[in-house]
Each structure stands twice: as C-alpha cells, then as structure tokens.
Enzyme design. Sequence first.
Site, short mmCIF file in Angstrom:
data_model
loop_
_atom_site.label_atom_id
_atom_site.label_comp_id
_atom_site.label_asym_id
_atom_site.label_seq_id
_atom_site.Cartn_x
_atom_site.Cartn_y
_atom_site.Cartn_z
N HIS A 1 1.19 5.06 1.22
CA HIS A 1 0.71 6.15 2.08
C HIS A 1 0.83 7.46 1.32
CE1 HIS A 1 0.82 3.92 6.03
NE2 HIS A 1 1.72 3.20 5.39
N HIS B 1 0.85 -1.19 0.00
CA HIS B 1 0.00 0.00 0.00
C HIS B 1 0.88 1.23 0.00
CE1 HIS B 1 0.77 -1.30 4.13
NE2 HIS B 1 0.76 -0.01 4.45
P1 AMP Z 1 2.11 0.10 7.32
O1 AMP Z 1 2.65 0.28 8.71
O2 AMP Z 1 2.89 0.80 6.26
O3 AMP Z 1 1.86 -1.37 7.01
O4 AMP Z 1 0.72 0.84 7.31
C1 AMP Z 1 -0.50 0.24 7.64
C2 AMP Z 1 -1.48 1.37 7.85
O5 AMP Z 1 -2.80 0.84 7.79
C3 AMP Z 1 -1.34 2.10 9.16
O6 AMP Z 1 -1.07 3.47 8.92
C4 AMP Z 1 -2.70 1.88 9.83
O7 AMP Z 1 -3.13 3.03 10.52
C5 AMP Z 1 -3.59 1.58 8.65
N1 AMP Z 1 -4.75 0.78 8.93
C6 AMP Z 1 -4.80 -0.38 9.64
N2 AMP Z 1 -6.06 -0.86 9.66
C7 AMP Z 1 -6.82 0.01 8.94
C8 AMP Z 1 -8.21 0.09 8.60
N3 AMP Z 1 -9.08 -0.86 8.98
N4 AMP Z 1 -8.64 1.14 7.85
C9 AMP Z 1 -7.76 2.08 7.45
N5 AMP Z 1 -6.45 2.07 7.73
C10 AMP Z 1 -5.98 1.06 8.47
#
Ligand code: AMP
Length: 117
Positions: free
Chosen positions: A101, A99
């Site tokens: 950001h 994903h």
């Molecule tokens: P990463 O640490 O790069 O894997 O980022 C994962 C991101 O997903 C984090 O910034 C979380 O806040 C976000 N996240 C986790 N669960 C959800 C959710 N259900 N809806 C939206 N964002 C989420």
Amino acid sequence: MDNCIFCKIIKGEIPSKKFYEDDLMIIIADVNPRAKKHYLAIPKKHYKYFSEMTVGDAANLAKCISKIAELAPSLGLENGYRVIVNQGDDAVQTVPHLHIHLLGGQKLGIGGFTVDE
Ligand code: AMP
Ligand code: ZN
C-alpha cells in the site's frame, strides 16, 4: 493462483485503474482509498507472505521498491508517503497476494490503518 483477485487484475481479467506496469509489478488505485492517494504496488508473482519469498523474489521486490521511489513524484506522492504491507490475520490481510500500500497526497495521521482497542 486461479482464484486470486490480484492475479486476475494482473492478467487483465478484472479491470483496474492502472498507473504503471513492468515485467515485475503493476501499480493500481486501491478501490477503497484510505487517503487522497492510495495505490497498491503488486508484484506479478503470486505469493502471500515475505516468509514465502525465494532469494530471487526478494531481489525482485527490491527492484520494485526502487521503482516505487522513482515513480513517487509522478504519482502525486512528492511530499512523502506511507508504505504498508499487511501480513496475515492480525494485520487483516484480505488479499492473499503480497502487495504494498502506498498512501499519501495529504498529511496522514500518526497511526497506520485503523487500530481497534
Ligand atoms: P489488504 O487488506 O492489505 O490485503 O489490502 C487489500 C486491498 O485491496 C484493500 O485496500 C482493498 O480495498 C483493495 N482491493 C480489493 N479489491 C480490489 C480491486 N478489485 N481493485 C483495487 N483494489 C482492490
Ligand atoms: Zn495472486
């Protein structure tokens, strides 16, 4: 992937604040925003790392990036934005589904996410 939270969001099994969807990706609000605007652009195909991408996956990701650029003004990112892709443990990747950001809506600090000494 059965247990992947982003796959579940893509399938509509977990609710999200969705800003965009096409056949390749969705763009949702990050549930724990680290900037005034914090989106996640999530390719629909499940894979964790750039290193797992096929040539086709890379071509699709390029299309997603072009779409992100096109959409940025309508997402409130017209004044610029930061792009972060966490890969693996040292980057503290918490969701094993690639994903992107997108952070903005304000002047950001010079660092990325938090850096611990
Ligand atoms: P990463 O640490 O790069 O894997 O980022 C994962 C991101 O997903 C984090 O910034 C979380 O806040 C976000 N996240 C986790 N669960 C959800 C959710 N259900 N809806 C939206 N964002 C989420
Ligand atoms: Zn997934």
